[in-house]
Design a protein around this motif. Sequence first.
Motif, PDB file in Angstrom:
ATOM      1  N   TYR A  13       0.419  -1.040  -0.062  1.00 50.19           N
ATOM      2  CA  TYR A  13      -0.048   0.085  -0.140  1.00 50.19           C
ATOM      3  C   TYR A  13       1.066   1.188   0.138  1.00 50.19           C
ATOM      4  O   TYR A  13       0.569   2.532  -0.316  1.00 50.19           O
ATOM      5  CB  TYR A  13      -1.149  -0.065   1.228  1.00 50.19           C
ATOM      6  CG  TYR A  13      -2.176  -1.691   0.947  1.00 50.19           C
ATOM      7  CD1 TYR A  13      -2.557  -0.713   0.087  1.00 50.19           C
ATOM      8  CD2 TYR A  13      -2.010  -2.250   1.445  1.00 50.19           C
ATOM      9  CE1 TYR A  13      -3.833  -2.272  -0.667  1.00 50.19           C
ATOM     10  CE2 TYR A  13      -2.379  -3.650   1.763  1.00 50.19           C
ATOM     11  CZ  TYR A  13      -3.810  -3.511   0.749  1.00 50.19           C
ATOM     12  OH  TYR A  13      -4.488  -4.221   0.509  1.00 50.19           O
ATOM     13  N   LEU A  14       2.225   0.705   0.264  1.00 54.09           N
ATOM     14  CA  LEU A  14       2.936   2.140   0.387  1.00 54.09           C
ATOM     15  C   LEU A  14       3.315   2.434  -0.994  1.00 54.09           C
ATOM     16  O   LEU A  14       3.080   3.820  -1.575  1.00 54.09           O
ATOM     17  CB  LEU A  14       4.894   2.016   0.980  1.00 54.09           C
ATOM     18  CG  LEU A  14       5.586   3.267   0.641  1.00 54.09           C
ATOM     19  CD1 LEU A  14       5.668   4.306   1.050  1.00 54.09           C
ATOM     20  CD2 LEU A  14       7.106   2.774   1.384  1.00 54.09           C
ATOM     21  N   TRP A  15       4.139   1.601  -2.381  1.00 55.07           N
ATOM     22  CA  TRP A  15       3.348   1.513  -3.014  1.00 55.07           C
ATOM     23  C   TRP A  15       2.243   2.459  -4.268  1.00 55.07           C
ATOM     24  O   TRP A  15       2.631   2.909  -4.820  1.00 55.07           O
ATOM     25  CB  TRP A  15       4.301   0.627  -4.017  1.00 55.07           C
ATOM     26  CG  TRP A  15       5.536   0.356  -2.992  1.00 55.07           C
ATOM     27  CD1 TRP A  15       5.507  -1.311  -3.163  1.00 55.07           C
ATOM     28  CD2 TRP A  15       6.592  -0.148  -3.376  1.00 55.07           C
ATOM     29  NE1 TRP A  15       6.616  -1.682  -2.789  1.00 55.07           N
ATOM     30  CE2 TRP A  15       7.384  -0.521  -2.879  1.00 55.07           C
ATOM     31  CE3 TRP A  15       6.981   1.718  -3.720  1.00 55.07           C
ATOM     32  CZ2 TRP A  15       9.162  -0.052  -2.409  1.00 55.07           C
ATOM     33  CZ3 TRP A  15       8.644   2.083  -3.758  1.00 55.07           C
ATOM     34  CH2 TRP A  15       9.376   1.466  -2.863  1.00 55.07           C
ATOM     35  N   LEU A  16       1.501   1.842  -4.022  1.00 60.17           N
ATOM     36  CA  LEU A  16      -0.210   2.485  -4.020  1.00 60.17           C
ATOM     37  C   LEU A  16       0.164   3.579  -3.960  1.00 60.17           C
ATOM     38  O   LEU A  16      -0.376   4.590  -4.542  1.00 60.17           O
ATOM     39  CB  LEU A  16      -1.277   1.320  -3.809  1.00 60.17           C
ATOM     40  CG  LEU A  16      -2.707   1.993  -3.956  1.00 60.17           C
ATOM     41  CD1 LEU A  16      -2.358   2.008  -5.900  1.00 60.17           C
ATOM     42  CD2 LEU A  16      -3.739   1.469  -3.420  1.00 60.17           C
ATOM     43  N   ALA A  17      -0.087   4.269  -2.741  1.00 61.18           N
ATOM     44  CA  ALA A  17      -0.342   5.699  -2.229  1.00 61.18           C
ATOM     45  C   ALA A  17       1.266   6.285  -3.035  1.00 61.18           C
ATOM     46  O   ALA A  17       0.438   7.366  -3.548  1.00 61.18           O
ATOM     47  CB  ALA A  17       0.364   5.705  -0.612  1.00 61.18           C
ATOM     48  N   LEU A  18       2.410   5.956  -2.990  1.00 61.03           N
ATOM     49  CA  LEU A  18       3.019   6.704  -4.228  1.00 61.03           C
ATOM     50  C   LEU A  18       2.791   6.906  -5.097  1.00 61.03           C
ATOM     51  O   LEU A  18       2.643   8.134  -6.099  1.00 61.03           O
ATOM     52  CB  LEU A  18       4.428   6.073  -3.828  1.00 61.03           C
ATOM     53  CG  LEU A  18       5.938   6.243  -2.704  1.00 61.03           C
ATOM     54  CD1 LEU A  18       6.834   5.020  -2.896  1.00 61.03           C
ATOM     55  CD2 LEU A  18       5.697   7.364  -1.787  1.00 61.03           C
ATOM     56  N   ALA A  19       1.942   5.782  -6.145  1.00 61.26           N
ATOM     57  CA  ALA A  19       1.618   5.936  -7.534  1.00 61.26           C
ATOM     58  C   ALA A  19       0.534   7.289  -6.965  1.00 61.26           C
ATOM     59  O   ALA A  19       0.690   7.675  -8.502  1.00 61.26           O
ATOM     60  CB  ALA A  19       1.185   4.543  -7.614  1.00 61.26           C
TER      61      ALA A  19
END
Lengths: 292, 789
Positions: A13-19
């Motif tokens: 979800y960190l990667w999703l948030a960064l996206a």
Amino acid sequence: MHESILAYRHRRYLWLALAVVAASIAGYWWHDPQEPPNGGTVFGYTLGTIGAFLIGWLTWFGIRKRRYSSTLGTVQGWLSAHVYLGLTLIVVVLLHSGFQFGWNVHTLAFVIMVLVIASGLFGVYAYMKYPERMSLNRGGAPRSELVDQLEEIDRRSLRVAEQLGPEFHEFVASGVQRTQLGATLWDRIRGRDRSQVLLRSGGATSVVSNKGQEAALDWVAEQQSRAGDAETQAAIGELSALIRNKRRLLKQLGEDLKLQAIVEIWLYAHVPLTAALLAALTVHIVTVFLYW
Amino acid sequence: MRYDLIIVGGGPAGLSAAARAQELGINCVLLESSPALANTIQRYQKGKHVMAEPSVVPLRSDLEFNAGTREAVLDAWQSGMTGLDVDIRYGSEVVGISGQRPSFEVSLGSGETLQSEAVVLSIGLQGNPRKLGVDGENASFVQYTLDDPDEYSSETIVVVGAGDAAIENAIALARSNKVIIVNRSGEFARAKEGNLNLITRAIEDGAITCFFNTEVSSIEPGAAINLNTETGETRVECNRVIARIGAVPPRRFVESCGIEFPNEDPTTLPELSNQYESNVPGLYVIGALGGYPLIKQAMNQGYEVVEFLQGNDIRPADHGILEEKFRPLPFGLDVDGTLAMIRERIPLFADVNGLVLRELVLASDLLMPKSGDVIFRENDYTNSFMTILAGDVTIEAGGGKTFTLSPGQFFGEMSLLSGRRRSATARAGDGCVVLESPRRDIVRLMSTYEAVRTIVDRLFIERSLRAGLAPDALPGDLEATAARAELRRYKSGEALFSQDEEPDGLHLIRSGSVSVSRRIGGRDIVMSYVAAGNYVGEMALVGQARRSATVQATVNTESVFLSREVFDEMLLRETGLRERMQETVARRVSENLRMEAAPEAGDLISFLMEQGLGEATDVLLIDESLCIGCDNCELACAETHGGTSRLDRAAGPSYAQVHVPTSCRHCEDPHCMTDCPPDAIRRAPNGEVYIQESCIGCGNCERNCPYGVIQMASQKRPATGLMSWLLTGRGDAPGERPPIDANSAAKQAVKCDMCKDLRGGPACVRACPTGAALRMSPAEFVNLTKRAS
């Protein structure tokens, strides 16, 4: 042994948030409206809609957490997503506003949102930091066992005091009765020990603070210095050891209550502020459409 | 006095028999040692709900019996007995029965002797309270039971005994009486921990006076008791003496009547004919003593035994159920014919008596799988026992080995005995009929019939040798080896062997589990945990050295022991065995090296074993470095299980931030299953130990569980809407649903069922917001140690 909410599933979800953040910034960069960037442009509306849905979804966590039969992911997964996607709101909403602030209901909604996020961040900090400290402080025993030990010490102290005579018994009993730890939430947070004890000098009695069992230990030490025979000396020595033990336990319990309170207290801000945010957000949306 | 029939024991079975006899006009008397009927049920707590299981069996009695409160049940029986005008003699303790049909002599404690043609024994299993065995033991102020401690106040009461009953009575009486407790030894070693704390505290505080190392020497009629204390004789004046020194199990008395038991095992039941007649002609045994612990069954037997006595060969009440059960079978036989056929076809049941076989078949299921169907799958956790009535069954063990079993043979004994997962897949052949029997009934059969035990044990050893050591062995070789193997039992904590000993043989762990530890630098370090189904002791045997480690049972453990000589022969005979052994040794050596480098990991394993997790199959652990103490796990448990949480997160110890909460660990050989009258506790294919609706609320499982994970709970109000609670505060908060009926005493046992009926797995784990709650099997504990090191 296990993943924290931040490390959950390779930080997906960190990667999703960064996206989401990257896409928002890129959009803001590319979008070239006729007017200065604000919430009323096509891009502004898009981000506003995304932000509003995000807030709705983040609030839904309170429901999902209590839908115990739900098979839609796990609560841990939801919380991990809640944390990371919640943080993206700062970027999404800032870009939605085009950095236009004022003394109005719109900025109020933004400020409340920042407060909700700030309290949430404290929650994340508390969740990461305090469980381990609580566990180390308790030393492998559950809290109930510490309380049992405390009761056992009181019981044994009373028995020794009974042998030593009515003066001792009255003193120890008042100390037991007036032991007070964490009666209010504030006391717990501050780790305040509000214990008291009854002192008698001559005919007069006075109730004094017995914080950290200091007063009790002083009084017992004084009695020991005056005691005549070896047997009384030994009994007072035992009493003194028991009270020192009690001091240690009270400290341990006080710390436990304190840490537990900190782990919980931020919710008292996070949840009401969320309600306020929903209200402010509704007003923001309604007024925007009214004055369109 | 001479009677046609004397019935001894006024419990449900005896009452029902007496009622039937009266109805048929038989000259009969019912002798009851206590002052009221149904003593065991009288002693239930007030208002306790009595259930009427098994619901499928119809009641056949002249007395009424419906599920309800203890009072309602007792009232119905009392009024039934009064209405029929049955001759009951209360307070008549029977001390001896001699003779056989048609002339029995029944001697009473009062010295009176009664004669009769036949005797029905329905004395249950509770036994009579043990008497003091001194002069004056029957004085009016001496009693052996205590119903209501609040009945007495301001008295001086001497309580004799050191068990839980004595302590509980003493503590309760001390509230408003002066209590003196007399303990024969120097401590209260037999008491539960809670009671031990209570009594120690009460004695220290002076609330109760205790005489340690003291025996009762006599009772004086003028209300005094003489005690032989450590310091000499003491006389204590008192108002009352209450002796709680256990009960005399009825077996000795039953044997004194001439009734034979098959062996010394305390769970063994006497041999009975189809008509409940013992080996003594005219002496009948019914109810719990005959192996029927449920009230309804006992009452039915009371009715039937009197009919049999009259020469009426009526069909047992369960006839219809068996008829229904046998209807789909392809044999075209009636009930008796089918039962006879089962006995004839299955050599294991050849010597089992008709009544026991009937009960076994009644409890069993008849499976008729289609050719190719799976009967059970490898790694399933079921523990039933299968016997083949017709057709073939193919057993597919790991590694592609298969063998075929034919009618009369049995399978499934591996899981039954070890509590482990199924070790192979069983697949049906053509025209297959299989009798699937519950574990409890087979265990009971094995404890009653030595022959059954021997056959099952022998085959178990043979098959486990094949699975664990010699997959390619010839059947004859293994049979010979199995005959020379030895079954050994170890108590929890006992060593199978110790470091530096000369190796004497190899152990194949059959049930339970062991820990392997080495003494390094003056300190024992646990190297590993070995579960049932594996072997230990091979290192020294293959390497021809001394024992390199100590192996201890972590729970009660059974092993199949092969002496060095037998094992060496196997090594020579079986190709590949030595190589496989050497591989295992190499693997263990490298594991040991890793553990030696990280002694903390071993400490964590020791801690987990101390919590009894050596017998667990699936346990809930909490990572304290993540747990925020929100108790969402408990709420999730409660809300998905009728409002009662089956786990207590905060309770229980922790080590290295691994917390073992009070929650079911689904033991390999569950203690809770040992004494469940309606056999309501079962194991599901995935290993979940769960309680069925047929629970009668007796509380045996709650008492038998050493880990305190079973509780008696009443039914809670159904859940109200979450949204209405969240938004308006109306309805019940999660986990706070009140009981439907606060006044009802109806409670059933509840425990963790690992959410076997929920999609998505255990709710406690799924509801943990921080991922602190996790479930794992002991085999995975080693993953925890990786973090600990």
